[in-house]
Enzyme design. Structure first.
Site, short mmCIF file in Angstrom:
data_model
loop_
_atom_site.label_atom_id
_atom_site.label_comp_id
_atom_site.label_asym_id
_atom_site.label_seq_id
_atom_site.Cartn_x
_atom_site.Cartn_y
_atom_site.Cartn_z
N ARG A 8 47.58 -21.18 27.94
CA ARG A 8 47.26 -19.96 27.61
C ARG A 8 47.56 -18.73 28.07
NH1 ARG A 8 40.79 -18.88 29.48
NH2 ARG A 8 41.92 -18.41 31.52
N TYR A 17 38.79 -14.86 16.71
CA TYR A 17 38.41 -14.18 17.75
C TYR A 17 39.70 -12.88 18.02
CZ TYR A 17 41.28 -17.36 20.32
OH TYR A 17 42.60 -18.41 20.88
N HIS A 64 32.18 -18.19 21.37
CA HIS A 64 33.61 -18.83 21.92
C HIS A 64 33.36 -20.10 22.69
CE1 HIS A 64 37.46 -19.70 24.10
NE2 HIS A 64 37.94 -19.27 22.98
N ARG A 92 32.23 -20.26 28.75
CA ARG A 92 33.11 -19.42 29.63
C ARG A 92 33.14 -18.02 29.23
NH1 ARG A 92 38.03 -20.67 28.57
NH2 ARG A 92 38.03 -22.25 27.05
N HIS A 116 33.62 -23.86 21.49
CA HIS A 116 34.50 -24.75 22.06
C HIS A 116 33.55 -25.25 23.30
CE1 HIS A 116 37.58 -21.91 20.72
NE2 HIS A 116 38.03 -23.09 20.47
N HIS A 136 36.15 -29.91 20.20
CA HIS A 136 36.90 -30.77 21.15
C HIS A 136 35.97 -31.82 21.95
CE1 HIS A 136 40.25 -28.46 20.60
NE2 HIS A 136 39.56 -27.35 21.14
N ASP A 167 43.35 -26.32 14.74
CA ASP A 167 43.51 -25.62 16.09
C ASP A 167 44.55 -24.74 16.04
OD1 ASP A 167 42.89 -24.69 18.44
OD2 ASP A 167 42.38 -26.59 19.58
#
Length: 452
Positions: A83, A122, A208, A211, A231, A268, A319
């Protein structure tokens, strides 16, 4: 009226021979007639299946595929170190780069049999986080890329506000993603206006993750009538953080606090306990599985047998685009189950002993459900999305029907897709996208700038 004649086609009731598919001017299927003469229709001599929906895409990450594999100096690589690489890379994208990369991706998806993509979008703002004058600039670039490639698109503007569960400050690398609720809704409104009247386009919402948004934001979005993708439970660390902050695991929190139903797609959903498996299946929501990316990032393995036994629905996505073929996503999904369970033909049941057909049927139904468009079947009222598999290809030679699908999914590395019709229009001929060269040239120019 345009028409196609398939020597063999997978219809909702099963395989049929000599199928005439008549296409209305808007790209929808007007009529399907098995046992028909070809007359003046375009002939498809192979096995024809419905175009597969790709229910999860971050198109810009196609430019990173294969480029984030080097071991880091610390030597403890994971999703979280990947990430950080993604955050550094994403700062380089200009709008024209995003369009060129997305067009290349969408052409590749079509060449392998995907006919629709759900773009979880995003990358909204300029590199320093300043909004573009047109708040939907980047979303419109993805729409233009889809039109260049001829793929159907469900664009899902993503709300991203925080950097951790329920209000933690965002990461510096997330500045291009961030919006408050009001600005996000302006992006959605402008994106819907750009899609209006286009039967190849739909718009949904993508909070999103837990988080990145607050419960209040989720509640504000949950009443929308379109598809809602989020997600959830991709990584153990995410589960641990959610437990610490809320006392519940991410999927449990969503089940208990949001109106999960057939509109929702949980991307996921890798780390589920027994009750979450059962309750997610019963909710009617779709599990959005991205097997090659989940393997690439070391996410874990989805609990497919238990989920299917509980009546769960799933679809497949690409993805991060380390893979771009539906056959390979389905293969990865099944074979990781085999490795974990020391078994074979895991995704089968008494009604169909062929895993290729079982997996394809599920991916078509689940992907269609959360795409917000009429697709996923060769039937009147659906989009005319047709994928011709060349049954003279060495991978498929001598196979027919469900046995041919097994060979497509589980045999070799070649691509037996010969012709792809999307929204009634041929976009792949002889295995090659009709605009491949022009799209590739623009992609090459973008990559040279991004990699400079």
């Amino acid at each position: 009226m345009t028409a196609y004649h398939a020597a063999a086609a997978l219809l909702p009731g099963g395989w049929a021979r000599d199928v005439l598919v008549e296409v209305a001017p808007d790209g929808g299927i007007a009529a399907v007639t098995p046992g028909a003469a070809p007359a003046a229709a375009r002939r498809l001599s192979g096995h024809v299946i419905p175009g597969v929906p790709d229910l999860h895409s971050h198109a810009f990450q196609r430019a990173m595929a294969g480029g984030a594999e080097r071991r880091s100096p610390a030597g403890q690589d994971s999703f979280w170190t990947w990430r950080e690489t993604m955050y550094r890379f994403v700062g380089r994208f200009l709008p024209e780069d995003a369009e060129a990369v997305a067009a290349q991706l969408y052409a590749e998806l079509l060449e392998h049999g995907f006919c629709s993509v759900a773009e979880f979008h995003y990358l909204h703002h300029q590199p320093d986080g300043t909004p573009y004058a047109d708040v939907a600039e980047m979303a419109k670039r993805h729409l233009e890329a889809a039109r260049q490639a001829g793929i159907g698109i469900t664009i899902l503007p993503s709300l991203y506000r925080h950097g951790g569960i329920f209000g933690k400050p965002p990461h510096e690398g997330q500045r291009r993603f961030l919006n408050d609720l009001d600005r996000f809704l302006r992006i959605v409104e402008a994106t819907r206006a750009a899609c209006a009247g286009d039967p190849q386009c739909a718009v949904g919402l993508a909070p999103h993750s837990l988080r990145a948004v607050t419960p209040a934001m989720l509640r504000a979005l949950a009443g929308d009538a379109g598809p809602i993708h989020i997600h959830a439970a991709e990584q153990p660390k995410e589960v641990e953080e959610c437990l610490a902050a809320t006392g519940a695991r991410p999927v449990r929190w969503l089940l208990d606090n949001m109106p999960l139903d057939a509109r929702w797609c949980l991307i996921h959903a890798t780390h589920l306990d027994d009750a979450e498996v059962t309750d997610l299946a019963r909710s009617g929501a779709v599990a959005g599985l991205c097997p090659t990316t989940e393997a690439s990032l070391g996410d874990g393995i989805f609990r497919l047998p238990e989920f299917l036994s509980a009546g769960g629905r799933f679809g497949i996505g690409t993805d991060s685009h380390v893979g771009t073929a539906p056959a390979f996503e389905l293969r990865q999904l099944e074979t990781t189950q085999r490795l974990r369970d020391h078994a074979r033909a895991v995704a089968t049941g008494d009604q169909n002993p062929h895993p290729g057909r079982t997996l394809l049927d599920a991916a078509l139904a689940g992907g269609a459900q959360v795409s917000g468009r009429a697709l996923g079947a060769i039937a009147p009222g659906m989009r005319a999305d047709l994928v011709e598999l060349d049954d003279t290809h060495p991978l498929l030679f001598g196979r027919a029907g469900d046995a041919l699908l097994d060979a497509w999914v589980f045999s070799g590395q070649g691509n037996p897709v010969r012709t792809v019709v999307c929204g009634g229009r041929p976009v792949v001929e002889a295995g090659r996208h009709v605009n491949a060269m022009a799209i590739r040239d623009a992609f090459g120019a973008a990559m040279r700038r991004l990699m400079a």
